[in-house]
Design an enzyme around this catalytic site. Sequence first.
Site, mmCIF file in Angstrom:
data_model
loop_
_atom_site.group_PDB
_atom_site.id
_atom_site.type_symbol
_atom_site.label_atom_id
_atom_site.label_comp_id
_atom_site.label_asym_id
_atom_site.label_seq_id
_atom_site.Cartn_x
_atom_site.Cartn_y
_atom_site.Cartn_z
ATOM 1 C CG HIS A 17 -5.393 -9.317 0.443
ATOM 2 N ND1 HIS A 17 -6.707 -9.039 0.138
ATOM 3 C CD2 HIS A 17 -4.670 -8.294 -0.073
ATOM 4 C CE1 HIS A 17 -6.779 -7.891 -0.518
ATOM 5 N NE2 HIS A 17 -5.549 -7.424 -0.679
ATOM 6 C CE LYS A 41 -9.685 3.105 -0.968
ATOM 7 N NZ LYS A 41 -8.862 1.961 -1.372
ATOM 8 N NE ARG A 91 -2.410 -6.914 -7.549
ATOM 9 C CZ ARG A 91 -3.458 -6.138 -7.396
ATOM 10 N NH1 ARG A 91 -4.647 -6.657 -7.307
ATOM 11 N NH2 ARG A 91 -3.322 -4.834 -7.352
ATOM 12 C CB SER A 128 -10.026 -6.035 -3.113
ATOM 13 O OG SER A 128 -9.282 -6.661 -2.112
HETATM 14 O O1 PNS Z 1 -5.030 -2.160 -0.046
HETATM 15 P P1 PNS Z 1 -4.616 -0.771 -0.429
HETATM 16 O O2 PNS Z 1 -5.838 0.090 -0.643
HETATM 17 O O3 PNS Z 1 -3.684 -0.757 -1.606
HETATM 18 O O4 PNS Z 1 -3.804 -0.183 0.842
HETATM 19 C C1 PNS Z 1 -3.325 1.139 0.831
HETATM 20 C C2 PNS Z 1 -2.787 1.553 2.214
HETATM 21 C C3 PNS Z 1 -3.828 1.281 3.288
HETATM 22 C C4 PNS Z 1 -1.541 0.761 2.526
HETATM 23 C C5 PNS Z 1 -2.434 3.058 2.145
HETATM 24 O O5 PNS Z 1 -3.504 3.754 1.587
HETATM 25 C C6 PNS Z 1 -2.119 3.667 3.514
HETATM 26 O O6 PNS Z 1 -1.118 3.348 4.099
HETATM 27 N N1 PNS Z 1 -3.020 4.568 3.997
HETATM 28 C C7 PNS Z 1 -2.890 5.202 5.274
HETATM 29 C C8 PNS Z 1 -2.499 6.688 5.096
HETATM 30 C C9 PNS Z 1 -1.012 6.789 4.822
HETATM 31 O O7 PNS Z 1 -0.206 6.551 5.690
HETATM 32 N N2 PNS Z 1 -0.652 7.137 3.586
HETATM 33 C C10 PNS Z 1 0.738 7.180 3.145
HETATM 34 C C11 PNS Z 1 1.243 8.579 2.996
HETATM 35 S S1 PNS Z 1 0.377 9.473 1.754
#
Ligand code: PNS
Length: 157
Positions: A17, A41, A91, A128
């Site tokens: 990150h 979560k 990745r 993570s």
């Molecule tokens: O580190 P991650 O868990 O892969 O990040 C995922 C993240 C936070 C980018 C994604 O879950 C997100 O944007 N969540 C906020 C809700 C949202 O806007 N979802 C997209 C439409 S379903």
Amino acid sequence: MKTFIYPGSFDPPTCGHADIARRAAALCDKLIVAVLGNVNKPGAMFTVSERVKMLEEVFRNTPNIEVKHFDGLLVDACHAWGATCIVRGVRGMDDMANEMQLAAINRRIGDVQTIFLPADETLMYVSSSVVRELAHYKSDVSSFVPKVVADAIDSKG
Ligand code: PNS
């Protein structure tokens, strides 16, 4: 002013990150590292405010990176903060299917573009979830996470 946003769960923040954020910060005037706030979560290692604090420490010497948290939809945070581009690290091909879907949804519902940065080849295996699992078994994670995160993991015992 070109503002990009680098969103994620960051539980915990990893060296991967940190690398993506620093490379993204070089592409814009301001990078907002945005920690997803409203999802509890199961099995979370750190609270959202702990993640924000650790990230602030990681980027203390990178003046154009700001750390915030957001609740709700990412595109709403983009609009509220004037971010015109979402940054996601990739990745490998396994990440791509999910990332393409997210990128398409965010463009459709919010007219916000996404750019993908390939993970550094030395960090492609760092995630993570791997760090959480190793930490659970008390394995040393200090080469996978920034020092402030390793210290916070250690202090959890
Ligand atoms: O580190 P991650 O868990 O892969 O990040 C995922 C993240 C936070 C980018 C994604 O879950 C997100 O944007 N969540 C906020 C809700 C949202 O806007 N979802 C997209 C439409 S379903």
